[in-house]
Design an enzyme around this catalytic site. Structure first.
Site, mmCIF file in Angstrom:
data_model
loop_
_atom_site.group_PDB
_atom_site.id
_atom_site.type_symbol
_atom_site.label_atom_id
_atom_site.label_comp_id
_atom_site.label_asym_id
_atom_site.label_seq_id
_atom_site.Cartn_x
_atom_site.Cartn_y
_atom_site.Cartn_z
ATOM 1 N N LYS A 115 2.352 -3.384 6.626
ATOM 2 C CA LYS A 115 2.510 -3.608 5.250
ATOM 3 C C LYS A 115 4.418 -3.912 5.214
ATOM 4 C CE LYS A 115 -1.352 -4.564 3.416
ATOM 5 N NZ LYS A 115 -1.056 -5.563 2.718
ATOM 6 N N SER A 135 0.522 -0.841 0.061
ATOM 7 C CA SER A 135 0.033 -0.108 -0.008
ATOM 8 C C SER A 135 1.172 1.556 0.002
ATOM 9 C CB SER A 135 -1.046 -0.023 1.099
ATOM 10 O OG SER A 135 -1.577 1.637 1.246
ATOM 11 N N TYR A 192 -0.992 0.197 10.069
ATOM 12 C CA TYR A 192 -1.490 -0.881 9.000
ATOM 13 C C TYR A 192 -0.319 -0.835 8.001
ATOM 14 C CZ TYR A 192 -2.933 -1.134 4.583
ATOM 15 O OH TYR A 192 -3.102 -1.815 2.794
HETATM 16 C C1 WQD Z 1 -9.569 9.513 1.059
HETATM 17 C C2 WQD Z 1 -9.788 11.307 0.928
HETATM 18 C C3 WQD Z 1 -10.305 11.552 3.817
HETATM 19 C C4 WQD Z 1 -14.232 10.000 4.066
HETATM 20 C C5 WQD Z 1 -6.845 4.949 2.842
HETATM 21 C C6 WQD Z 1 -5.611 3.450 3.450
HETATM 22 C C7 WQD Z 1 -4.724 2.985 2.572
HETATM 23 C C8 WQD Z 1 -5.710 3.142 1.635
HETATM 24 C C9 WQD Z 1 -6.904 3.618 0.516
HETATM 25 C C10 WQD Z 1 -5.416 0.301 2.819
HETATM 26 C C11 WQD Z 1 -9.173 12.092 2.489
HETATM 27 C C12 WQD Z 1 -11.164 12.317 3.334
HETATM 28 C C13 WQD Z 1 -12.661 10.162 3.777
HETATM 29 C C14 WQD Z 1 -14.985 10.489 4.774
HETATM 30 C C15 WQD Z 1 -13.768 12.304 3.910
HETATM 31 N N1 WQD Z 1 -6.647 1.183 2.692
HETATM 32 N N2 WQD Z 1 -12.514 11.684 3.673
HETATM 33 N N3 WQD Z 1 -14.576 11.579 4.166
HETATM 34 O O1 WQD Z 1 -7.154 7.753 3.764
HETATM 35 O O2 WQD Z 1 -6.333 8.236 1.288
HETATM 36 O O3 WQD Z 1 -6.008 5.202 1.968
HETATM 37 O O4 WQD Z 1 -7.776 3.870 1.918
HETATM 38 O O5 WQD Z 1 -4.873 0.484 1.881
HETATM 39 O O6 WQD Z 1 -4.052 2.692 3.708
HETATM 40 O O7 WQD Z 1 -5.151 4.503 4.652
HETATM 41 O O8 WQD Z 1 -8.535 6.707 1.876
HETATM 42 O O9 WQD Z 1 -11.126 7.370 1.398
HETATM 43 O O10 WQD Z 1 -9.933 7.080 3.793
HETATM 44 O O11 WQD Z 1 -9.861 9.219 2.168
HETATM 45 O O12 WQD Z 1 -13.490 13.200 4.000
HETATM 46 O O13 WQD Z 1 -15.839 10.513 5.289
HETATM 47 O O14 WQD Z 1 -11.269 11.712 2.124
HETATM 48 O O15 WQD Z 1 -9.666 12.316 4.754
HETATM 49 O O16 WQD Z 1 -8.534 13.210 1.898
HETATM 50 P P1 WQD Z 1 -7.631 7.673 2.230
HETATM 51 P P2 WQD Z 1 -9.938 7.572 2.097
#
Ligand code: WQD
Length: 340
Positions: free
Chosen positions: A154, A126, A150
């Site tokens: 990895k 990741s 997490y």
């Molecule tokens: C994306 C953007 C949030 C939810 C995570 C893991 C990563 C991978 C993918 C496994 C950010 C914003 C999110 C919400 C929001 N997983 N957001 N409101 O954090 O980039 O990555 O998932 O491999 O390891 O860390 O993805 O989709 O959670 O967030 O505003 O209800 O959306 O702040 O900017 P992230 P995400």
């Protein structure tokens, strides 16, 4: 005889999409899954999609007896290891679970593979291993500095793989670092089916559009990005699945270890994704700006050059297609997969 590929976690989100593409590329995927984060009903969806129900062995990758059965009952030629936990927040409150399944599980699996003379391995890593290097565009040589358990789990498995290949150069290993996987197969038959309240943006937005959630909470709009909201390199799950096929084929050509970022090289902010989803679904997505989520970084995306060079692979699907395909899956499956 079709080439048998063991797909651990093959009924999960990325696993199931990869199983479909493996079948369509002429492979014979064998699924090992304990259904800790997926449902059995995905198997009949895969059959509807491909005309073939892949062989399934139920069990945990840490269980040596289960692995003996897998390798004794089949002629596995390579392994793609998806099995693992992937929620950053959960990993912070339950590190033992993450290091047991993600690290111990991978080590037990690799040891068993060696015992049966199987030395081709594709690992689901990741972009979280990069942490927050202080800039947005990550290449495979961006320093590794995970900032949550997490990402640490990895990174640890990657370290085991780097040292294993140093000691035993006849292994063929591909470490694939995913950016943000989203979307669904365009048939709408398989897709992302998070249990409980989605932690990730796309499934949450999709559940707001279908009326399952009242509104989206946007975690901060004071980041140094185009519109202040977080920017990410979203990659369509089918492009990601095809990247695994390309990696398998690249392993036929060279010994040793390759490490590749799988992303599009583009980036989309939260508000841009919301607007793209409103266009795809013709639904309003109500939202409220709230405080930043701890651990979030402002923006990250990949430089996709090495994937093109090493795997002859590049993402084809854009954010609009990701939203359209997500919406079709959500409309056809408002409650996700049927309960087993
Ligand atoms: C994306 C953007 C949030 C939810 C995570 C893991 C990563 C991978 C993918 C496994 C950010 C914003 C999110 C919400 C929001 N997983 N957001 N409101 O954090 O980039 O990555 O998932 O491999 O390891 O860390 O993805 O989709 O959670 O967030 O505003 O209800 O959306 O702040 O900017 P992230 P995400």
């Amino acid at each position: 005889m079709e080439t048998q590929i063991l797909v651990t976690g093959g009924t999960g989100y990325i696993g199931s999409h990869t199983v479909v593409e493996l079948i369509q590329a002429g492979y014979d995927p064998i699924i090992l899954d304990n259904f800790s984060n997926s449902k059995r009903s995905v198997l009949e969806q895969i059959k509807k999609l491909t005309g073939k129900e892949p062989k399934l062995i139920e069990g945990d990758i840490r269980n040596e007896k289960v692995l003996d059965r897998v390798f004794q009952e089949n002629k596995i030629e390579a392994v793609i290891n998806f099995a693992g936990r992937k929620a950053v927040g959960e990993s912070q409150v339950n590190p033992l679970l993450y290091f047991s399944i993600n690290v111990e599980g991978s080590i037990v699996l690799l040891r068993k593979m060696k015992e049966y003379g199987i030395k081709r391995f594709v690992f689901s890593s990741s972009a979280t291993v990069y942490g927050d290097p202080g800039y947005d565009c990550f290449t495979e040589s961006t320093p590794l500095s995970p900032i949550n358990n997490y990402g640490e789990s990895k990174w640890m498995v990657e370290e085991v793989l780097r040292r294993l290949v140093q000691a035993e150069p006849d292994w063929k290993v591909a470490i694939l670092r995913y950016f943000n996987p989203v979307g669904a197969h365009e048939s709408g038959l398989i897709g992302e089916d998070p249990s409980g309240i989605p932690a990730n943006l796309m499934p949450f937005v999709s559940q707001v559009a279908v009326g399952k959630r009242e509104k989206l909470r946007i975690f901060g709009n004071d980041y140094p990005t185009r519109d202040g909201t977080g920017a990410r390199d979203y990659i369509h799950v089918v492009d990601l699945a095809l990247g695994h096929i390309a990696a398998l084929e690249a392993l036929n050509k060279n010994d040793g270890l390759i490490t590749v970022n799988l992303g599009t090289g583009n980036n989309t902010t939260v508000l841009e994704l919301v607007h793209a989803f409103e266009k795809a679904s013709d639904k309003q997505i109500p939202y409220e700006i709230v405080e930043r989520r701890p651990g979030d970084v402002a923006a990250y995306y990949t430089d996709p050059t090495l994937a093109k060079t090493l795997l002859n692979w590049e993402a084809q699907r854009d954010i609009n297609k990701m939203c359209e395909d997500t919406w079709r899956w959500q409309q056809m499956n408002p409650q996700g997969y049927p309960e087993d």
